[in-house]
Structures are given as C-alpha cells and as structure tokens.
Design an enzyme around this catalytic site. Structure first.
Site, short mmCIF file in Angstrom:
data_model
loop_
_atom_site.label_atom_id
_atom_site.label_comp_id
_atom_site.label_asym_id
_atom_site.label_seq_id
_atom_site.Cartn_x
_atom_site.Cartn_y
_atom_site.Cartn_z
N TYR A 32 0.85 -1.19 0.00
CA TYR A 32 0.00 0.00 0.00
C TYR A 32 0.88 1.24 0.00
O TYR A 32 1.84 1.31 0.76
CB TYR A 32 -0.89 0.00 1.25
CG TYR A 32 -1.81 1.20 1.36
CD1 TYR A 32 -2.87 1.37 0.47
CD2 TYR A 32 -1.63 2.16 2.35
CE1 TYR A 32 -3.72 2.48 0.57
CE2 TYR A 32 -2.47 3.26 2.46
CZ TYR A 32 -3.52 3.42 1.57
OH TYR A 32 -4.35 4.50 1.68
N ASP B 297 9.23 2.71 0.10
CA ASP B 297 8.15 3.36 0.84
C ASP B 297 8.33 2.99 2.31
O ASP B 297 7.93 1.92 2.75
CB ASP B 297 6.79 2.90 0.30
CG ASP B 297 5.64 3.51 1.09
OD1 ASP B 297 5.88 4.17 2.11
OD2 ASP B 297 4.47 3.32 0.66
N LYS C 126 3.72 8.79 9.03
CA LYS C 126 3.52 8.19 10.35
C LYS C 126 4.51 8.70 11.42
O LYS C 126 4.33 9.80 11.90
CB LYS C 126 3.48 6.67 10.22
CG LYS C 126 2.35 6.26 9.27
CD LYS C 126 1.99 4.82 9.19
CE LYS C 126 0.68 4.64 8.43
NZ LYS C 126 0.76 3.98 7.15
C1 LIG Z 1 0.12 4.49 5.80
C2 LIG Z 1 0.91 4.23 4.59
C3 LIG Z 1 0.87 5.09 3.48
C4 LIG Z 1 -0.11 6.24 3.38
O1 LIG Z 1 0.12 7.22 4.33
P1 LIG Z 1 -1.06 8.25 4.69
O2 LIG Z 1 -0.42 9.19 5.65
O3 LIG Z 1 -2.16 7.41 5.29
O4 LIG Z 1 -1.49 8.90 3.44
C5 LIG Z 1 1.72 4.85 2.43
N1 LIG Z 1 2.59 3.83 2.45
C6 LIG Z 1 2.65 2.97 3.48
C7 LIG Z 1 3.64 1.86 3.47
C8 LIG Z 1 1.81 3.13 4.58
O5 LIG Z 1 1.85 2.26 5.58
#
Ligand SMILES: *Cc1c(COP(=O)(O)O)cnc(C)c1O
Length: 433
Positions: free
Chosen positions: A143, A238, A266
């Site tokens: 994701y 990511d 995060k």
């Molecule tokens: C949470 C998450 C996102 C998206 O971040 P948001 O602040 O919710 O837009 C993207 N990549 C990874 C791996 C994530 O865990």
C-alpha cells in the site's frame, strides 16, 4: 459497553461517509462498532465511555514512544503559541531536514509534505521526471496511499497491465502501473523484459505492513537494487511505516540496501499530519524550484507538525537503545502468543520485524499476498472482539500489523498474553473450532 461510541457512530454515519474519515477505522472487516477515543497516555487508551485499553495500534505507527510523550506535547504547545502557520520558511524545517539526514542512509535532500499518500505520489512523479519514463512497478498487497497510480491490482493473466482496483481510477492511469508479486524477483524481471526502457521506478514496502507484516526474503531487496541499476530505474523504498521503526535508519539500515528515493509518514510527524520524500541529491534536484518537476504544499513543513516530529525523532536519535528495548518487548509478546496458540492447537504463523508483528491463522508460511490470504478471517474476527472486550486494542483487520511502543510495560504484555489465552478458549467454544 461502547454505549457512547455507538451513539457517536450513529450520528457520524449521518454526515460522514461510513461514519469515519479513513476506512480502516470503520471496523468493516471485523464488524461491530468502532471505538471512539477520548484520551491516551503511554500505551493506555481511554474511550468515550471511560473504558481503558492496552494499545497495539499506536495511531498506526507514530506513537512509538507512547501517547502524550512529554517532549512532543511541549514542543507543539510552544510552537502553537508562536503561530500555527506562516506559509513561509521557519528554522524548525531546517533542523528537521538536518536531523533526518543524520538518522537515515542515502537522504541527501528531503521535502516535507502532509501525508504518506502525498509523499508517494510525489516520489513517483519525481522518478518519472528524472528518468523520462512513464511506467512504475508496484507489488500486489503493498500500500502506498490512495494516489490513483497505486490503486491498481494485477490484471488477469501473467504480464498483463494493471487494472484499477477502485472506480474513479482511469484505464489510462492503470496502464502505467505494473504489478509484481512480493518476494518474487522473477516476476519483476519478467516485467523489465516485457517493458524495456519504459520503467521509471520500482516502489516497494521494504517490509510489507499492509497485508499483515511480511519480511523481505533474503536477496529480495538487493535483487531489486540490482534490477533498478541494470535498467536505469529509480528504486523507491516506501518507508512510511518502517521509517524510524524497524531501525533508527529504517529498513535501509536494517537490511543494508540504500534506495534512490525514500518516502516517510507516520512516525515522522509524531501523530501530526506529515509525510516526506527524499533521496539522492541528483534526483531531488529535479524538484521545483531547483528543477522542472512541480510539487508544492500550502501547509507543508507546518511549524506545529515539524516541532512534533523533531521532538520524537530526537528522542529516538538520542537513545538508540530504545530500539533494542522495543525488540525485546515484541519478542516477549511473540513468544507468549505463540505458546498460547500452540497450547490450544490453533495453527498460526506469526511474522515479526522489529516492533511490527502480525498473527496469521494459517499453517502456511506467509511471504506474499496469496499466502497472507490463507489466514482464517473468521477466527481473527472473533479473536479481535474477545480481545477488545478484555481491554486489548488490536488493529481491526487481519491484514494490518501490530505496532508496539516503548511505553508498554512487562505487566501490560503479560496481561495481553493472559487475555489472548482466555480469548482463544472463548473463540474455540463459540465457533466450534
Ligand atoms: C500508511 C501508509 C501510506 C499512506 O500514508 P497516509 O499518511 O495514510 O497517506 C503509504 N505507504 C505505506 C507503506 C503506509 O503504511
């Protein structure tokens, strides 16, 4: 129980789609009423009915040193007293960039944004602008936020182009996202062979956390590095979830592989809305106003958010032993849960990396999207609610990772293992396991 939460949820549903501002909160996959919270300290959450819970979500990661961490609260209050935003440069942005550069490998330059989604969207634009190529490779079950280019699933048949996984994403966008299997270098090689000179970047969760916690197998990340180098493609890690969590320097440090671009979210905002993307000087220099790739944000680098993030990252930077302690706590919980499930003959695979952990109710080894899907979702749903009743707040989906925090005490971990023991017995009775 949950009386006030139920009332609030009913009100919320009248005016907010599904009653929530982000779907993972709605308890859709476990059923029942989402808990509305009032306050939290350390690892103890208090809901609007006054019931307390031990927290294993940590706001999906940021609360790595616990809720209401004093230095963060203080920093935010002090910053707020000066102004909530200028829309002009501030010193704290400079300090933040310097600190990140010191903590993680390979980030020569960094740009702040307001969410992980925004960071990932920007990173692929930069990779495309830098390489002059259009297509990206992502992995099934990873994701990267809700940007159009990422809401793509594997099309039918091997080597076909991706298909939109959400209405509203156009076929035009989908054709530029190719989907490979996690931990499967062969599937990536095939895409490079099929689309020579068309692939701008690979974007990957270096430890998958959004299909439950799935570690990269030995050779997977170095293999991606080699494929990107051989094909003039940009390797994007990511690290929105893994950054500052699986090690001070994130997955790059833990696995000894340096990406070209990295995205954060995060933890970097300590619970305020922050994302960031950064990487090699040469690539970051295509970003406006230095280079031609446009990217901007009215509230980017917001002083409250930067103050919060800076205070949390400083706490992590100054005491690297925090990571050892976190790892010990997670191993302790892992061992306790493993024993409990084994005692009652429940087949489980528990994956763990640092302070990320997931329980899959399956006999199979879990290393990609398909194997993650073998988890017994019905068992998870029942287990989740039994734990919730006993005051343990787990992520409300079989496909999310637990996030542990340094504020968890030995007593809390023991209480959690005891609750799991009782929960397993109740679930076994209830669903005639
Ligand atoms: C949470 C998450 C996102 C998206 O971040 P948001 O602040 O919710 O837009 C993207 N990549 C990874 C791996 C994530 O865990």
């Amino acid at each position: 129980m949950l009386e006030t939460s139920k009332k609030l949820f009913d009100r919320a549903k009248q005016f907010i789609p599904g009653g929530v501002n982000s779907p993972a909160r709605a308890f859709s996959s476990v059923g029942g009423t989402p808990v509305f919270f009032e306050k939290a300290e350390g690892s103890i959450l208090t809901d609007v009915d006054g019931k307390e819970y031990i927290d294993y979500v940590g706001s999906w990661g940021p609360m790595i040193l616990g809720h209401s961490y004093e230095p963060v609260l203080k920093a935010v209050q002090e910053a707020a007293a000066k102004s909530t935003s200028f829309g002009a440069p501030t010193e704290i942005e400079v300090k933040m960039a310097e600190l990140v550069q010191k903590m993680v490998p390979g980030v020569d330059k960094i740009r702040m944004v307001n969410s992980g989604t925004e960071a990932c969207m920007s990173a692929i634009r930069v990779a495309r602008g830098y390489t002059g190529k259009d297509k990206i490779i992502k992995f099934e079950g990873n994701y990267h936020g809700h940007g159009d280019s990422f809401l793509i699933k594997a099309g039918s048949g091997a080597l076909t182009l991706g298909a939109p996984s959400s209405p509203g994403v156009t076929e035009g966008t989908a054709k530029d996202t190719l989907v490979a299997d996690y931990n499967n270098l062969h599937s990536v090689k095939e895409l490079f062979n099929e689309h020579q000179d068309e692939i701008a970047a690979i974007i990957v969760e270096p430890v998958a956390g959004n299909m439950g916690c799935i570690p990269p197998q030995k050779g997977f990340l170095p293999g991606l590095r080699e494929l990107c180098d051989a094909n003039d493609a940009v390797l994007i890690f990511d690290e929105v979830m893994t950054g500052f969590r699986v090690a001070k320097g994130g997955a790059q440090e833990r696995y000894g592989v340096t990406a070209d671009l990295v995205t954060y979210g995060k933890i970097i905002g300590a619970g305020l809305p922050v994302g960031a993307f950064g990487g090699k000087q040469e690539i970051m220099d295509v970003v406006s106003p230095v280079g031609p790739v446009y990217q901007a944000g009215t509230l980017s680098g917001n002083p409250l958010a930067m103050a919060a993030g800076y205070a949390l990252l400083s706490g992590l930077q100054e005491d690297p032993l925090k990571y050892d302690k976190l790892e010990e706590k997670t191993t302790y919980l892992f061992t306790g849960l493993k024993e409990a499930f084994t005692d009652y003959g429940i087949p489980t695979t528990i994956n763990r990396v640092g302070s990320m952990m997931s329980v899959f109710f399956t006999e199979e080894e879990v290393f990609d999207f398909n194997t993650a899907n073998t988890t017994d979702k019905e068992f998870f749903k029942n287990f989740f609610h039994e734990m919730l009743d006993r005051g343990i707040y787990l992520p409300p989906s079989a496909f999310e990772s637990f996030f542990l925090a340094n504020s968890l005490t030995d007593e809390m971990l023991d209480q959690t293992i005891e609750a799991a023991d009782q929960s397993i017995q109740s679930v076994k009775k209830r669903i005639n396991y």
